[in-house]
Design a protein around this motif. Structure first.
Motif, mmCIF file in Angstrom:
data_model
loop_
_atom_site.group_PDB
_atom_site.id
_atom_site.type_symbol
_atom_site.label_atom_id
_atom_site.label_comp_id
_atom_site.label_asym_id
_atom_site.label_seq_id
_atom_site.Cartn_x
_atom_site.Cartn_y
_atom_site.Cartn_z
ATOM 1 N N MET A 118 -87.602 -16.758 -30.273
ATOM 2 C CA MET A 118 -86.831 -16.606 -31.507
ATOM 3 C C MET A 118 -87.186 -15.332 -32.275
ATOM 4 S SD MET A 118 -84.853 -19.062 -31.077
ATOM 5 C CE MET A 118 -83.937 -19.077 -32.608
ATOM 6 N N ARG A 119 -87.328 -14.259 -31.557
ATOM 7 C CA ARG A 119 -87.545 -12.951 -32.169
ATOM 8 C C ARG A 119 -86.526 -11.992 -31.574
ATOM 9 N NH1 ARG A 119 -89.845 -14.212 -36.317
ATOM 10 N NH2 ARG A 119 -90.217 -12.023 -36.709
ATOM 11 N N ILE A 120 -85.928 -11.170 -32.409
ATOM 12 C CA ILE A 120 -85.022 -10.138 -31.920
ATOM 13 C C ILE A 120 -85.861 -8.935 -31.520
ATOM 14 C CG2 ILE A 120 -83.151 -8.576 -32.525
ATOM 15 C CD1 ILE A 120 -82.113 -10.763 -34.413
ATOM 16 N N LEU A 121 -85.711 -8.519 -30.278
ATOM 17 C CA LEU A 121 -86.486 -7.388 -29.765
ATOM 18 C C LEU A 121 -85.820 -6.071 -30.159
ATOM 19 C CD1 LEU A 121 -87.204 -8.868 -26.239
ATOM 20 C CD2 LEU A 121 -88.846 -8.628 -28.127
ATOM 21 N N SER A 122 -86.641 -5.099 -30.497
ATOM 22 C CA SER A 122 -86.122 -3.802 -30.923
ATOM 23 C C SER A 122 -85.530 -3.036 -29.745
ATOM 24 C CB SER A 122 -87.242 -2.976 -31.553
ATOM 25 O OG SER A 122 -88.165 -2.573 -30.549
ATOM 26 N N ALA A 123 -84.699 -2.062 -30.075
ATOM 27 C CA ALA A 123 -84.122 -1.200 -29.042
ATOM 28 C C ALA A 123 -85.222 -0.461 -28.287
ATOM 29 C CB ALA A 123 -83.147 -0.212 -29.676
#
Length: 196
Positions: free
Chosen positions: A90-95
């Motif tokens: 449940m974490r959005i990974l960075s580009a």
């Protein structure tokens, strides 16, 4: 050649368990690490119970997303991970993180993408009057719930369905779809898997 798989979780790890249980016999991959963003995640115990090393990189211990991702990346590289499976992470990974692992990160999402990116997918499918719902495994890109589709499974929406009832049936489909996609992907085949 056997591919080394790391599975990233944040909760109970039911999809993680399905993936681990599938990686036996002639499967072209083996699990080398289960990593959670939450040290209290029940999935960590499930992994250890299956003989897979498990650890937490507590997101709250880092001042920002960049430093958290440095720690995650270090753990993955230490274990020699070649494929990352996001399974309720449940974490959005960075580009930046995604670019370092381009073509090697899979995610499962509880809708028939491109429909219903983000959260509350089952309630949104019901509100939309959809006749079917389902799940999608896709390659992770910098865009949220985007990237090439590697597999989908369809689930009928039944009369009187609630979001919870639909979610439970979709989760069963996820447990069949994700292992099927991983087996094919680890063997170098990106042809999408289609399950009824």
């Amino acid at each position: 050649m056997t591919r080394r798989v790391a599975i990233l979780i944040s909760g109970s790890g039911s999809n993680m368990a399905a993936l681990i249980d599938s990686m036996t016999g002639d499967h072209p991959a083996r699990p080398v690490l289960v990593l959670s963003s939450d040290p209290a995640a029940k999935g960590l115990q499930r992994a250890v119970g299956r003989g897979v090393p498990a650890e937490a990189v507590d997101r709250r211990a880092y001042r920002d997303r960049a430093s958290f991702e440095v720690a995650v990346d270090a753990a993955l590289r230490r274990e020699g991970a070649e494929i990352i499976c996001l399974a309720g992470f449940m974490r959005i990974l960075s580009a930046d993180f995604v670019s370092r692992w381009t073509g090697r990160i899979l995610n499962i999402h509880p809708s028939l993408l491109p429909l219903y990116r983000g959260l509350d997918t089952h309630a949104r499918a019901l509100a939309g009057g959809d006749a079917e719902a389902g799940c999608t495994v896709h390659e992770v890109t910098a865009a949220l719930d985007d990237g090439p589709i590697l597999g989908q499974a369809r689930v009928p929406v039944l009369p009187g369905d609630t979001a919870n009832a639909l979610a439970a049936r979709v989760l069963e489909a996820e447990h069949r779809l994700y292992p099927a996609v991983l087996r094919r992907f680890a063997a170098g085949d990106r042809t999408p898997v289609r399950l009824p």
